[in-house]
Design an enzyme around this catalytic site. Structure first.
Site, PDB file in Angstrom:
ATOM      1  N   ASN A  45      -4.247  -2.657  -3.506  1.00 52.45           N
ATOM      2  CA  ASN A  45      -2.910  -2.747  -4.094  1.00 52.45           C
ATOM      3  C   ASN A  45      -2.758  -4.114  -4.783  1.00 52.45           C
ATOM      4  O   ASN A  45      -1.866  -4.908  -4.491  1.00 52.45           O
ATOM      5  CB  ASN A  45      -1.831  -2.534  -3.016  1.00 52.45           C
ATOM      6  CG  ASN A  45      -0.475  -2.278  -3.643  1.00 52.45           C
ATOM      7  OD1 ASN A  45       0.492  -2.971  -3.370  1.00 52.45           O
ATOM      8  ND2 ASN A  45      -0.390  -1.311  -4.516  1.00 52.45           N
TER       9      ASN A  45
ATOM     10  N   HIS B 167      -2.345  -7.367  -7.060  1.00 50.66           N
ATOM     11  CA  HIS B 167      -1.305  -7.949  -7.915  1.00 50.66           C
ATOM     12  C   HIS B 167      -1.825  -9.286  -8.435  1.00 50.66           C
ATOM     13  O   HIS B 167      -2.985  -9.660  -8.151  1.00 50.66           O
ATOM     14  CB  HIS B 167       0.009  -8.104  -7.136  1.00 50.66           C
ATOM     15  CG  HIS B 167      -0.163  -8.782  -5.802  1.00 50.66           C
ATOM     16  ND1 HIS B 167      -0.499 -10.118  -5.695  1.00 50.66           N
ATOM     17  CD2 HIS B 167      -0.089  -8.314  -4.542  1.00 50.66           C
ATOM     18  CE1 HIS B 167      -0.588 -10.433  -4.413  1.00 50.66           C
ATOM     19  NE2 HIS B 167      -0.363  -9.349  -3.695  1.00 50.66           N
TER      20      HIS B 167
ATOM     21  N   HIS C 121      -3.866 -11.608  -6.175  1.00 54.84           N
ATOM     22  CA  HIS C 121      -5.292 -11.280  -5.983  1.00 54.84           C
ATOM     23  C   HIS C 121      -6.103 -11.690  -7.213  1.00 54.84           C
ATOM     24  O   HIS C 121      -7.221 -12.199  -7.092  1.00 54.84           O
ATOM     25  CB  HIS C 121      -5.477  -9.772  -5.771  1.00 54.84           C
ATOM     26  CG  HIS C 121      -4.840  -9.240  -4.525  1.00 54.84           C
ATOM     27  ND1 HIS C 121      -3.738  -8.440  -4.546  1.00 54.84           N
ATOM     28  CD2 HIS C 121      -5.174  -9.393  -3.220  1.00 54.84           C
ATOM     29  CE1 HIS C 121      -3.395  -8.101  -3.313  1.00 54.84           C
ATOM     30  NE2 HIS C 121      -4.255  -8.670  -2.486  1.00 54.84           N
TER      31      HIS C 121
ATOM     32  N   SER D  84       3.173 -10.226  -3.053  1.00 56.33           N
ATOM     33  CA  SER D  84       2.620  -9.581  -1.865  1.00 56.33           C
ATOM     34  C   SER D  84       2.645  -8.075  -2.067  1.00 56.33           C
ATOM     35  O   SER D  84       3.582  -7.551  -2.697  1.00 56.33           O
ATOM     36  CB  SER D  84       3.485  -9.935  -0.644  1.00 56.33           C
ATOM     37  OG  SER D  84       3.212  -9.044   0.412  1.00 56.33           O
TER      38      SER D  84
END
Ligand code: PAF
Length: 281
Positions: free
Chosen positions: A32, A34, A37, A187
């Site tokens: 997941n 974003h 990352h 997050s």
């Protein structure tokens, strides 16, 4: 980008690269992805010639089964992002590959002391799960460098201690937290927030900034924390904790300690948000 799920394919590719004199930087994630990352991938590129990313939602670090089930899984979009970032290999093992005998009989790694406080106290077993999976991934990828976000400040300390205690020859790079314009730390859990909650969410960072200022202004830590907790609880947040610790080792600060960190965790709707702020007084 090479995508592998099996340990043997991963090991074979790493061996080939190492024989060719390549160096490896590793970014472990739970997917997941974003911009937080992606900033880890950008940092990783500065340290090695090959970049390996893993996506694995690690059941061992979830103490709440619903949290594990609901954790966002977006492998297709994640892969596309990693391809456009020029990542060399993506490792996407299943729980059966990482824990073939099941979690109950899995050997584990536990970093004592630090794993039981703050987030560790609120989420028993969480840091054991993190240390164990990161160690397993390190043993498979055998990176020269590994990049982790500083948003998970306690996790980063746990990993640094594990690397030191187990004499792992891996450089750990902590990367700055990426925030929205309003200050909300990026997050995967922000995806749980409703539009109304998203508006309120930056209050966590704003409250930490005010708390740091109050301590710099000489207000006693306990009093400043009580004020911060009240501010948060008067909104949609329910505060789990604000702790003010020594920034270097998370121990209790004395009056002489100048480099401090605020660790914060709070529930907003379905999301448990954590954040931190390092500051000097
Ligand atoms: O920070 C995370 O995403 C996870 O805790 C990690 C380090 C990938 C281990 O599962």
């Amino acid at each position: 980008m090479i995508v592998v799920s099996s340990k043997s394919e991963l090991r074979q590719q790493i061996k080939t690269w190492k024989q060719a004199g390549e160096t490896i930087a590793f970014v472990p994630t739970m997917g997941n992805l974003h911009s937080g990352h992606i900033s880890l991938v950008t940092e990783a590129k500065k340290h090695a010639s090959k970049i390996v990313v893993s996506i694995f939602v690690n059941p061992m670090q979830f103490n709440n089964p619903d949290d594990l089930t609901n954790y966002p899984r977006t492998l297709e979009e994640d892969s596309e992002q990693l391809i456009s970032e020029g990542v060399d290999m993506l490792f996407t093992p299943t729980p059966e590959i990482m824990y073939p005998k099941g979690l109950d009989v899995q050997t584990f790694v536990e970093v004592p002391g630090i794993s039981d406080v703050f987030c560790g106290a609120s989420r028993p077993g969480h840091f054991r799960g993190v240390a164990t999976i990161v160690n397993k991934l390190f043993n498979l990828v055998t990176p020269d460098v590994a990049c982790f976000g500083s948003k998970d400040y306690q996790q980063l300390q746990v990993i640094r201690l594990m690397v030191e205690d187990l004499s792992l020859d891996i450089k750990i790079v902590g990367c700055d937290t990426v925030r929205t314009e309003q200050g909300l730390a990026k997050s995967s859990r922000n995806g749980y927030l409703t539009p109304k909650e998203l508006e309120v969410a930056p209050l966590l960072y704003q409250t930490m900034q005010q708390l740091a200022q109050d301590i710099r202004d000489g207000i006693a830590i306990e009093k400043a924390v009580a004020k911060a907790t009240l501010t948060m609880n008067q909104s949609l947040f329910t505060t789990d904790y604000f702790h003010v610790q020594r920034a270097d080792n998370l121990s209790q600060p004395t009056n002489e300690d100048k480099e401090l960190v605020i660790l914060a965790a709070a529930q907003l709707g379905f999301a448990r948000l954590i954040d931190n702020l390092v500051f000097s007084r």
